[in-house]
Design a protein around this motif. Structure first.
Motif, short mmCIF file in Angstrom:
data_model
loop_
_atom_site.label_atom_id
_atom_site.label_comp_id
_atom_site.label_asym_id
_atom_site.label_seq_id
_atom_site.Cartn_x
_atom_site.Cartn_y
_atom_site.Cartn_z
N GLY A 47 6.58 -2.75 0.62
CA GLY A 47 6.53 -3.79 -0.40
C GLY A 47 7.76 -4.66 -0.48
O GLY A 47 7.89 -5.47 -1.40
N PRO A 78 7.04 -8.78 3.03
CA PRO A 78 6.46 -7.77 2.14
C PRO A 78 4.94 -7.67 2.28
O PRO A 78 4.25 -8.67 2.48
N TYR A 79 4.45 -6.44 2.20
CA TYR A 79 3.02 -6.14 2.19
C TYR A 79 2.30 -6.63 3.45
O TYR A 79 1.13 -6.98 3.40
N GLU A 97 13.91 -5.56 -1.79
CA GLU A 97 12.76 -5.67 -2.68
C GLU A 97 12.45 -7.13 -2.98
O GLU A 97 13.32 -7.89 -3.41
N SER A 206 3.29 -10.51 -5.81
CA SER A 206 2.56 -9.28 -5.52
C SER A 206 1.59 -8.95 -6.65
O SER A 206 1.93 -9.09 -7.82
N SER A 210 -0.57 -3.38 -6.42
CA SER A 210 0.17 -3.18 -5.16
C SER A 210 1.63 -2.86 -5.42
O SER A 210 2.22 -1.99 -4.77
N PHE A 211 2.21 -3.55 -6.39
CA PHE A 211 3.62 -3.30 -6.72
C PHE A 211 3.80 -1.88 -7.26
O PHE A 211 4.73 -1.17 -6.85
N TRP A 214 3.47 0.61 -4.41
CA TRP A 214 4.66 0.60 -3.56
C TRP A 214 5.82 1.31 -4.23
O TRP A 214 6.52 2.11 -3.60
N VAL A 252 1.46 3.84 3.48
CA VAL A 252 2.69 3.05 3.36
C VAL A 252 3.61 3.24 4.55
O VAL A 252 4.06 2.27 5.18
#
Length: 282
Positions: A47, A78-79, A97, A206, A210-211, A214, A252
């Motif tokens: 993420g 990210p992602y 992040e 995001s 999903s956040f 993660w 992940v």
């Protein structure tokens, strides 16, 4: 360099003979630095902005099902799903992040990177920063800004966020193993659930789910040097059972929890800041 050496005097010293076998991870709520075994991951999906750095040679990376690329440094947004194979036993992986940075103001190789990047100056800086860190007695950065200064040349500009979204981020990141729902967050923000979910994605880039997924998977990194039973760790990390835990972690990291813990047996872990479980760290 703003890392606290506590008078170690090692900044200009030659690395010890076993330097290549020194496995370590430094982690706070906003950044991760991992230096250790890669293993044989399948598809992985983080993420944050992920930077892979070969120590001397190169690695191969495949981003989102595209062609394999050979490089010394690569970046994955990210992602985004990707696969990686290292030409060396160990690799360095930096994580930034996404919600903590102004994407438009990122260095070019981070902002536009999607696989192999041609950034010799950035490669040299990161390798030098890693070398200094590996030779330090106290492997802790005083702050996220200090980490950024070392590896990216300057603190990365923070993203300006809606105060209501920032409050939700702070809540989740301070307790990533909790079970906060979108409904609870919407109520706290005085918004409908649909409006909250729209605002959250617009502000962070995001989806809320999903956040949250993660952040829970990321919290596993704080546990990897523990000798506890994996079932107990799954429950401590907020997963309902070991089956769900194993499936989510593999989605992940591209590795099973068992493989991650086996590869972390000789890892030195340095953790600080919000979200750190009450465990015994360096």
């Amino acid at each position: 360099m703003q890392i606290d050496f506590q008078g170690s005097g090692l900044q200009g010293a030659r690395p010890p003979p076993d330097a290549d076998r020194q496995r370590m991870m430094w982690i706070n709520a906003d950044r991760v630095l991992y230096l250790g075994l890669l293993g044989e991951p399948t598809v992985r999906c983080f993420g944050g902005f992920s930077v892979y750095l070969s120590l001397r040679g190169t690695h191969r990376i495949c981003v989102d099902g595209g062609d394999w690329q050979d490089c010394a440094v690569s970046v994955v947004p990210p992602y985004v799903r990707h696969r990686i194979v290292s030409g060396e036993r160990m690799i360095c992986n930096l994580l930034v992040e996404a919600e903590t940075v102004d994407v438009a103001a990122l260095p070019a190789h981070l902002r536009a990177g999607r696989g192999a990047v041609d950034a010799p100056a950035a490669l040299q800086r990161m390798r030098e920063a890693l070398d200094i860190l590996r030779r330090a007695d106290n492997r802790r950065y005083a702050s996220t800004a200090a980490f950024d200064e070392a590896f990216f040349g300057a603190p990365l500009r923070t993203r300006a966020l809606d105060a209501r979204v920032q409050a939700v981020l702070d809540r989740i990141k301070s307790d990533p193993n909790g079970h906060v729902s979108a409904q609870e967050c919407a109520v706290a923000a005085h918004l409908s659930v649909s409006r909250f979910l729209h605002l959250f994605k617009a502000e962070t880039g995001s989806p809320f789910r999903s956040f949250r997924t993660w952040q829970r998977a990321r919290s596993l990194l704080y546990y990897v040097t523990q000798s506890s039973n994996l079932t107990d760790i799954a429950l401590d990390a907020g997963y309902p059972d070991s089956t769900h835990f194993s499936h989510s972690i593999r989605q992940v990291y591209g590795l099973t929890p068992k493989s991650i813990f086996a590869g972390s047996r000789k890892l030195a872990l340095y953790a600080s800041g919000a979200g750190v479980p009450r465990l015994g760290y360096h």
